[in-house]
Enzyme design. Structure first.
Site, PDB file in Angstrom:
ATOM      1  N   TYR A  79      43.307  40.158  36.410  1.00  0.00           N
ATOM      2  CA  TYR A  79      43.307  40.735  37.752  1.00  0.00           C
ATOM      3  C   TYR A  79      44.449  41.730  37.915  1.00  0.00           C
ATOM      4  CZ  TYR A  79      43.806  41.270  42.785  1.00  0.00           C
ATOM      5  OH  TYR A  79      43.929  41.809  44.046  1.00  0.00           O
ATOM      6  N   ARG A 129      43.282  50.358  38.932  1.00  0.00           N
ATOM      7  CA  ARG A 129      42.857  50.875  40.235  1.00  0.00           C
ATOM      8  C   ARG A 129      43.966  51.706  40.880  1.00  0.00           C
ATOM      9  NH1 ARG A 129      40.987  46.630  44.789  1.00  0.00           N
ATOM     10  NH2 ARG A 129      43.021  45.744  44.248  1.00  0.00           N
ATOM     11  N   TYR A 134      52.962  44.324  48.242  1.00  0.00           N
ATOM     12  CA  TYR A 134      53.295  43.053  47.612  1.00  0.00           C
ATOM     13  C   TYR A 134      54.477  43.224  46.659  1.00  0.00           C
ATOM     14  CZ  TYR A 134      49.118  40.401  49.083  1.00  0.00           C
ATOM     15  OH  TYR A 134      48.160  39.727  49.805  1.00  0.00           O
ATOM     16  N   ARG A 167      43.297  45.970  54.472  1.00  0.00           N
ATOM     17  CA  ARG A 167      42.705  44.710  54.909  1.00  0.00           C
ATOM     18  C   ARG A 167      41.338  44.934  55.541  1.00  0.00           C
ATOM     19  NH1 ARG A 167      45.333  40.946  52.006  1.00  0.00           N
ATOM     20  NH2 ARG A 167      47.576  41.111  52.279  1.00  0.00           N
ATOM     21  N   GLU A 215      37.277  32.640  49.600  1.00  0.00           N
ATOM     22  CA  GLU A 215      37.568  33.985  50.115  1.00  0.00           C
ATOM     23  C   GLU A 215      36.356  34.431  50.936  1.00  0.00           C
ATOM     24  OE1 GLU A 215      39.355  36.833  47.406  1.00  0.00           O
ATOM     25  OE2 GLU A 215      37.928  38.376  48.045  1.00  0.00           O
TER      26      GLU A 215
END
Length: 325
Positions: free
Chosen positions: A138, A145, A198, A211, A315
């Site tokens: 991930y 990305r 983050y 978000r 999720e």
């Protein structure tokens, strides 16, 4: 009016949907079978929970134009473009460059066709929590990305698409995306650190998504594209119990809707949800908890999948809509 709608239908209605000249996309959730020929058709290899066989159908308000550009399948109307891209990993440690390539292709196709703004992206790939070459997959995906988005977006932190990244059990990086001729408004959750901020403990590059994205279709109609939302407060995962994680996730969804509603003439309402769970669950109990928390009972698809953090069990992502009278 809205330029498209998204609905869940039974698999038995898939053939009829593929005959519709207004079809933007038809997404199945199962193991791939025969190679797909129709550019509007895609498969995400995730088992559906509950014994149903559901397809996700995107229907345009007008007939669509269909094609393949830069290896990306697409269908669009005068306002929006739906894109699909699948790439095979050519080496065990190739996910980072492959992800950057996939995103560059999405942007190239969308811009060439006149839809330069990515509003929402779905990302699926196998072994999401496995380490490869000392880096969790991930986190390798996030690095790829980030590389592409920094290169493609002039205002990186204010124009990020909504997104989710989910682990499958079949080979291949699969992306599908919605792009528009005009941009939406990025919405962040006041309960959570923005993912692109983050700290470094979550990888060499922070996850690069908003978000949610609020998109106006004219003056009266709005969509809110809600990213994958989990039991995270600030930047830290919360709780080890599934139902406690679900409740925290629902707190986050309510906070996100409230934040978007500050910009709305009429409240947004959840219209469609997709729930990713690591294991089989009591779906009736989950549906009841979700309906009570959101004061709504939208169509909801439950899929068994791996989540981007090992400790997370559930999720939720989805679509909310608002229409002024």
């Amino acid at each position: 009016m809205f330029p498209f709608q998204v609905v869940y239908r039974d698999e038995t209605q898939a053939a009829r949907a593929l005959d519709d000249e207004r079809l933007l996309a038809l997404i199945r959730f199962r193991k791939p079978a025969a190679p797909l020929i129709d550019p509007r058709s895609g498969v995400i290899p995730l088992p559906e929970l509950g014994g149903s066989s559901t397809v996700e159908v995107w229907l345009s308000a007008q007939p669509v134009r269909v094609g393949v550009t830069h290896g990306v399948s697409h269908a669009g109307n005068d306002t929006v473009l739906f894109l699909q891209c699948r790439l095979d990993e050519y080496a065990p440690d190739a996910l980072q460059p492959l992800t950057a390539m996939a995103y560059r292709r999405l942007f190239a196709a969308a811009r060439e066709l006149g839809y330069p703004h990515l509003l929402r992206v779905w990302n699926y790939f196998p072994a999401i929590n496995r380490e490869c070459g000392g880096l969790e997959r991930y986190r390798a995906f996030c690095a790829g990305r980030h590389q592409a988005l920094v290169a493609e977006l002039t205002e990186f932190e204010t124009h990020l698409p909504a997104a989710c990244a989910i682990g499958t059990d079949e080979p291949g990086l699969r992306l599908y995306a919605l792009a528009g001729r005009t941009a939406g408004i990025q919405i962040e959750n006041p309960r959570q650190t923005s993912a692109f901020h983050y700290p470094r403990q979550y990888g060499p590059r922070s996850p690069s998504f908003s978000r949610a994205v609020l998109k106006a279709w004219g003056e009266r109609h709005h969509h809110l594209y809600i990213s994958g939302t989990a039991s995270i407060v600030g930047h830290a995962s919360q709780h080890v119990d599934l139902m406690a994680q679900l409740d925290e996730t629902l707190f986050n969804l309510r906070a996100l809707l409230a934040q978007a509603n500050r910009l709305m003439p009429e409240p947004l309402r959840p219209a469609l949800l997709k729930v990713y769970c690591r294991s089989d669950l009591d779906l009736a109990a989950l549906r009841q908890r979700i309906a009570q928390a959101l004061d709504a009972d939208p169509p909801t698809l439950f899929l068994q999948a791996d989540i981007c953090r090992r400790e997370l069990l559930i999720e939720i992502e989805g679509l909310a809509v608002g229409s002024a009278s």
